[in-house]
Design an enzyme around this catalytic site. Sequence first.
Site, short mmCIF file in Angstrom:
data_model
loop_
_atom_site.label_atom_id
_atom_site.label_comp_id
_atom_site.label_asym_id
_atom_site.label_seq_id
_atom_site.Cartn_x
_atom_site.Cartn_y
_atom_site.Cartn_z
N LYS A 41 6.11 4.79 2.17
CA LYS A 41 7.37 3.79 1.91
C LYS A 41 8.28 4.48 0.91
O LYS A 41 8.32 3.63 -0.20
CB LYS A 41 7.03 2.42 2.03
CG LYS A 41 6.59 1.80 3.16
CD LYS A 41 6.21 0.32 3.27
CE LYS A 41 5.82 -0.18 4.89
NZ LYS A 41 4.64 0.07 5.18
N THR B 26 -2.51 6.21 6.80
CA THR B 26 -3.42 6.05 5.31
C THR B 26 -2.35 5.53 4.15
O THR B 26 -1.27 5.64 4.19
CB THR B 26 -3.81 7.26 4.87
OG1 THR B 26 -2.67 8.31 4.78
CG2 THR B 26 -4.64 8.17 5.92
#
Lengths: 286, 286
Positions: B96, B64
């Site tokens: 990230k 997601t």
Amino acid sequence: MSAKILSQTYGKRAEHFDNVAAKDLLLTMERKKSNLCVSVDVTHSQHFLDVIDAVGPYACLIKTHIDIIEDFEPSLITRLQDLSTKHDFMIFEDRKFADIGNTATLQYSKGVHKIASWAHVTNAHSVAGPWIIPALASVGLQLGRGLLMLAEMSSKGSLATGSYTEATVRMAREHRDFVIGFIAQRRMEGVGLNASSDIVPPEDEDFLVLTPGLQLDVTGDHLGQQYRTPKEVVLEAGCDVIIVGRGIYGKSEHIDVQSTASLAEKYREAGWSAYEERLKKYSSES
Amino acid sequence: MSAKILSQTYGKRAEHFDNVAAKDLLLTMERKKSNLCVSVDVTHSQHFLDVIDAVGPYACLIKTHIDIIEDFEPSLITRLQDLSTKHDFMIFEDRKFADIGNTATLQYSKGVHKIASWAHVTNAHSVAGPWIIPALASVGLQLGRGLLMLAEMSSKGSLATGSYTEATVRMAREHRDFVIGFIAQRRMEGVGLNASSDIVPPEDEDFLVLTPGLQLDVTGDHLGQQYRTPKEVVLEAGCDVIIVGRGIYGKSEHIDVQSTASLAEKYREAGWSAYEERLKKYSSES
């Protein structure tokens, strides 16, 4: 370091930039006599607004992490913008975009936070490659936004050094319409130029350098952050904007308005004095 | 590549990991005969849930980007978790993380998205330095979460190569309780080992490798993404999980359920065949 750049006032340097956000930021700095960016890393809206209202008079730029605010509502942005008008500062969402182009575009423009719609300035890592810049520019440029690339970081063991830093500066140099400067620890003009460079920058190449990791008194924290003083950063390293966070508003969940305002003024004064000293030093050299 | 690792089933390899999320993921893969992770990069809740409901039966993992969903409400997470139970897949928020430790901790645990509370797996860049791992682990480990480090990226011109990749693997190796593997294009066991390495990994060092940038038919997009086939990624490069996005659910704002399910099944089948072929190849070698 380029004495030519460092001998010029922030206001004068605004002429070097076509980017609207860069020009606005430099003119705000000149007008407010502030090269202080306050990083507001708190997790509740009222605390966030209280800190900003207290430090606003002394800051040219407020740095946000909108994604850590627990009770975020779209109305918070309106209130942030009202404070930006009231105190005449710009807004920098420290999002550190670091994904492939298509995803970065969506993260910048969409979601509940809609960063591009309110943050005058944001930043990106170069690790995903140069495509992240046009991806973000495709949203931000038409809104008058500017981008900072993370060329160096203040955290211990950061990999943003050496050839990584050089590649980052080369990417920035190819997108001067949108990239206005760097998060870095030193000046970046001329960095990364080599025989294979396609682009020869103008002699008066000018990037804004915003520098985190400052304290009036130097220590360190347990999660690997390293600190320098405003004088080291602005006068000795030639950086343009000092970024200060908890050093101003403390670690409590509640703000002491008077102490916060007074510390913001101290940092503003320290940053601005270092800049005036720098102007004097480089004017006599150039 | 280590024939010892590649000759073993995903289920067997679960024994190599102490981390709960890594074990669960490998056992889910074995149980569902799927090494397919579907990347759901859409911007509206209903579309998001519709895609997940259609691909869920074929995926071991749903990836997601919660921060691009325009109409996000906390209830979306409950509905995502319901689908995770219904279809027996795990959840990977592709955040990230790429900030200094203290900020990464807040971004992982706080804000409207509260990623740590629902994402079994998340990922981080190494650019800020090794401190990001204990910072995220301080939140995630007690919740049974796992972390993937971005060792390589599929985007053109990525700086996650060479010594950057090696440093990333060394960071991971020092935190095997929390780091379960990598986003990478190839296997990472043994990478970055050198005379100055403090840590000597066990002979059966095993990292999960999740690989984006796949298509059944190979082309490229205009924002610098490069593509490979499931066979190239799983059999030839020895990666463990294939990550596929728009190749499955298309570019429209509305989902064609039948075509989406059918493409997910095609990718699952292609990924799993490549894995079975790999088992056969390396079993005969070892």
